[in-house]
Design a protein around this motif. Structure first.
Motif, PDB file in Angstrom:
ATOM      1  N   SER A   2       0.808  -0.718  -0.147  1.00 53.65           N
ATOM      2  CA  SER A   2       0.261   0.200   0.308  1.00 53.65           C
ATOM      3  C   SER A   2       0.581   1.003   0.069  1.00 53.65           C
ATOM      4  CB  SER A   2      -0.555   0.461   0.836  1.00 53.65           C
ATOM      5  OG  SER A   2      -0.672   0.033   1.874  1.00 53.65           O
ATOM      6  N   ARG A   3       2.328   1.413   0.458  1.00 57.74           N
ATOM      7  CA  ARG A   3       2.649   2.239   0.648  1.00 57.74           C
ATOM      8  C   ARG A   3       3.350   3.019  -0.985  1.00 57.74           C
ATOM      9  NH1 ARG A   3       7.616   3.197   4.312  1.00 57.74           N
ATOM     10  NH2 ARG A   3       8.343   5.146   3.443  1.00 57.74           N
ATOM     11  N   ILE A   4       3.751   1.422  -1.429  1.00 59.14           N
ATOM     12  CA  ILE A   4       3.984   1.875  -3.113  1.00 59.14           C
ATOM     13  C   ILE A   4       3.076   2.223  -3.811  1.00 59.14           C
ATOM     14  CG2 ILE A   4       4.760   0.429  -5.158  1.00 59.14           C
ATOM     15  CD1 ILE A   4       6.405  -1.103  -3.440  1.00 59.14           C
ATOM     16  N   ARG A   5       1.769   2.416  -3.410  1.00 60.03           N
ATOM     17  CA  ARG A   5       0.909   2.159  -4.330  1.00 60.03           C
ATOM     18  C   ARG A   5       0.430   3.924  -4.265  1.00 60.03           C
ATOM     19  NH1 ARG A   5      -3.437  -2.564  -3.894  1.00 60.03           N
ATOM     20  NH2 ARG A   5      -2.054  -3.830  -4.910  1.00 60.03           N
ATOM     21  N   THR A   7       2.355   5.883  -2.909  1.00 60.81           N
ATOM     22  CA  THR A   7       3.421   6.881  -3.543  1.00 60.81           C
ATOM     23  C   THR A   7       3.905   7.244  -4.900  1.00 60.81           C
ATOM     24  OG1 THR A   7       4.975   5.930  -1.911  1.00 60.81           O
ATOM     25  CG2 THR A   7       6.104   6.992  -4.129  1.00 60.81           C
ATOM     26  N   ALA A   8       2.941   5.889  -5.206  1.00 58.88           N
ATOM     27  CA  ALA A   8       2.717   5.386  -6.991  1.00 58.88           C
ATOM     28  C   ALA A   8       1.526   7.020  -7.341  1.00 58.88           C
ATOM     29  CB  ALA A   8       2.069   4.942  -7.693  1.00 58.88           C
ATOM     30  N   ARG A   9       0.618   7.166  -6.734  1.00 59.24           N
ATOM     31  CA  ARG A   9      -0.697   7.793  -6.436  1.00 59.24           C
ATOM     32  C   ARG A   9      -0.181   9.349  -6.567  1.00 59.24           C
ATOM     33  NH1 ARG A   9      -3.727   5.382  -3.189  1.00 59.24           N
ATOM     34  NH2 ARG A   9      -4.430   3.709  -4.365  1.00 59.24           N
ATOM     35  N   GLN A  10       0.799   9.195  -5.349  1.00 59.06           N
ATOM     36  CA  GLN A  10       1.058  11.051  -4.957  1.00 59.06           C
ATOM     37  C   GLN A  10       1.651  11.443  -6.424  1.00 59.06           C
ATOM     38  OE1 GLN A  10       3.555  11.315  -1.353  1.00 59.06           O
ATOM     39  NE2 GLN A  10       3.537  13.193  -1.607  1.00 59.06           N
ATOM     40  N   ASN A  11       2.598  10.745  -7.243  1.00 52.86           N
ATOM     41  CA  ASN A  11       4.000  11.330  -8.381  1.00 52.86           C
ATOM     42  C   ASN A  11       3.094  10.338  -9.254  1.00 52.86           C
ATOM     43  OD1 ASN A  11       5.888  12.030  -6.616  1.00 52.86           O
ATOM     44  ND2 ASN A  11       6.013  10.404  -5.723  1.00 52.86           N
ATOM     45  N   LEU A  12       2.106  10.315  -9.855  1.00 56.17           N
ATOM     46  CA  LEU A  12       1.590  10.033 -10.381  1.00 56.17           C
ATOM     47  C   LEU A  12       1.636  10.583 -12.188  1.00 56.17           C
ATOM     48  CD1 LEU A  12       0.115   7.513 -11.760  1.00 56.17           C
ATOM     49  CD2 LEU A  12      -2.633   9.269 -11.849  1.00 56.17           C
TER      50      LEU A  12
END
Length: 84
Positions: A2-5, A7-12
């Motif tokens: 969930s941390r990876i997701r 981070t991915a959402r924040q940096n999309l």
């Protein structure tokens, strides 16, 4: 995971920009490598290796620029002295 997701959402936007840059870079690198080597396998290997490293570097380069711009925006601006 969930941390990876998160981070991915924040940096999309940066990740999307990095992805499009990667695709263009692979295509250009493949054409250049083929023109230089005349070897399809060598050109595909080179075109996948170098742009992959560049894409990772580009992502962190973008993040560093964003951080720099945020810091500059947060700093109060000094008023210019009036010449009298």
């Amino acid at each position: 995971m969930s941390r990876i997701r998160a981070t991915a959402r924040q940096n999309l936007p940066t990740l999307m920009k990095t992805g499009s840059y990667y695709v263009i870079h692979v295509c250009v690198a493949a054409l250049v490598a083929y023109a230089v080597t005349g070897n399809l396998i060598a050109s595909l290997t080179l075109s996948l290796l170098e742009p992959t490293v560049q894409a990772v570097a580009f992502f962190f380069h973008e993040k560093a620029w964003e951080r720099t711009l945020r810091r500059r925006a947060a700093q109060p601006r000094a008023e210019p002295a009036l010449a009298g």
